[in-house]
Design an enzyme around this catalytic site. Sequence first.
Site, mmCIF file in Angstrom:
data_model
loop_
_atom_site.group_PDB
_atom_site.id
_atom_site.type_symbol
_atom_site.label_atom_id
_atom_site.label_comp_id
_atom_site.label_asym_id
_atom_site.label_seq_id
_atom_site.Cartn_x
_atom_site.Cartn_y
_atom_site.Cartn_z
ATOM 1 N N THR A 178 18.726 -64.271 -46.002
ATOM 2 C CA THR A 178 19.554 -63.069 -45.926
ATOM 3 C C THR A 178 19.095 -62.413 -44.641
ATOM 4 O O THR A 178 18.021 -62.737 -44.147
ATOM 5 C CB THR A 178 19.243 -62.138 -47.137
ATOM 6 O OG1 THR A 178 19.855 -62.669 -48.314
ATOM 7 C CG2 THR A 178 19.738 -60.724 -46.956
ATOM 8 N N ARG A 206 29.681 -65.606 -58.187
ATOM 9 C CA ARG A 206 28.368 -64.952 -58.301
ATOM 10 C C ARG A 206 28.287 -63.816 -57.265
ATOM 11 O O ARG A 206 28.737 -63.955 -56.135
ATOM 12 C CB ARG A 206 27.272 -65.992 -58.045
ATOM 13 C CG ARG A 206 25.847 -65.448 -58.170
ATOM 14 C CD ARG A 206 25.142 -65.461 -56.848
ATOM 15 N NE ARG A 206 23.775 -64.993 -56.947
ATOM 16 C CZ ARG A 206 23.054 -64.629 -55.882
ATOM 17 N NH1 ARG A 206 23.567 -64.699 -54.683
ATOM 18 N NH2 ARG A 206 21.844 -64.178 -56.028
ATOM 19 N N VAL A 207 27.737 -62.689 -57.655
ATOM 20 C CA VAL A 207 27.668 -61.529 -56.759
ATOM 21 C C VAL A 207 26.234 -61.329 -56.292
ATOM 22 O O VAL A 207 25.294 -61.314 -57.091
ATOM 23 C CB VAL A 207 28.206 -60.256 -57.466
ATOM 24 C CG1 VAL A 207 28.048 -59.039 -56.565
ATOM 25 C CG2 VAL A 207 29.668 -60.451 -57.849
ATOM 26 N N SER A 208 26.075 -61.186 -54.975
ATOM 27 C CA SER A 208 24.753 -61.038 -54.362
ATOM 28 C C SER A 208 24.263 -59.592 -54.403
ATOM 29 O O SER A 208 25.056 -58.655 -54.307
ATOM 30 C CB SER A 208 24.841 -61.491 -52.905
ATOM 31 O OG SER A 208 23.693 -61.116 -52.202
ATOM 32 N N ASP A 209 22.947 -59.436 -54.459
ATOM 33 C CA ASP A 209 22.340 -58.093 -54.372
ATOM 34 C C ASP A 209 22.608 -57.435 -53.017
ATOM 35 O O ASP A 209 22.521 -56.212 -52.891
ATOM 36 C CB ASP A 209 20.823 -58.189 -54.554
ATOM 37 C CG ASP A 209 20.209 -58.975 -53.421
ATOM 38 O OD1 ASP A 209 20.387 -60.211 -53.395
ATOM 39 O OD2 ASP A 209 19.587 -58.367 -52.534
#
Length: 317
Positions: A178, A206-209
Amino acid sequence: MTEHRVQPKLIIHGGAGSSLKGGISAVRKSLYAVIEEVYAMLLAGVTARDAVVRGCQRLEDDPCFNAGTGSVLQSDGQIRMSASLMDGTTQRFSGVINVSRVRHPIELALTLQSCNDRVLSDYGSAELVRELQLPIYDPLTEIRLQEWMLERAGNFTKDMAGVVAERELVEDRAGRGTIGVVALDGEGRIAVGTSTGGKGFERIGRVSDSAMPAGNYAMSQAAVSCTGIGEDIIDECLAPRIVIRVADGLPLQAAFERSFEEAYKNGRDLGAIGLDRTGAIAWGKTSEVLLAAYHTGEKVGDTLEWQGQHRVAGVSS
Ligand code: GLY
């Protein structure tokens, strides 16, 4: 040169994870080039927010890192990127989740700063790209494709891709790339941006932080950008946890220490960088390495050879 009320500060990261296996000098060169350009902008009087956006764009353009060009592929072989921006002065968050075919996801987050609807998911992000008439851009690199093909040949046994794209594909490496930038400008304003291609090989949707406050948070007192396994960062709610501790009166490094002690006890795999309005800079990790570099106004440094798990460190003003 612009007169400053405070000395600008800058810290950036290119992910966290396991050992770089010899790629340190290339990563250092990439990070320092960004530090030099963005710190010069801060000295010239650019706002923290604009400096953060430029830093993120530069890191998104670097195929070495898992954001923008060089993003990892998801389980279905597609690239979906997420990015967010938070301005500490306005305490305003904006971001895009799982956007495709764009060069700089952080630019979309910047546009959304002044909108009523400030966080868009895949479909809305694609609409925004179209509205802004941004050129279609393919962020795929050969090395990331090879990494996915190798994993596909083994029927997807790994749960994530490599932290940085290395020239040689190394079978046993594990990473959580990241990118992130945190800046304090000459007027004392703080901003933070984070951008990612995700974990790699993840489920569609899927959702990333990185596009949530959990991974990217700022107040007027401090700001933090996280890297590592998104689910771990979300469970710790790491960025706001650190920032709010600073807002409540804890020094930045103490806030990092307390939060990383908790994350370590909870078995998390993550890293974070941050700074506060006094000019203190701090970083921490529970993973093996954190790929970060910083500029204090007096010196440039990095964390690339700072090995061993569960560590917090920093420099004060
Ligand atoms: N921290 C990046 C991700 O897990 O998506």
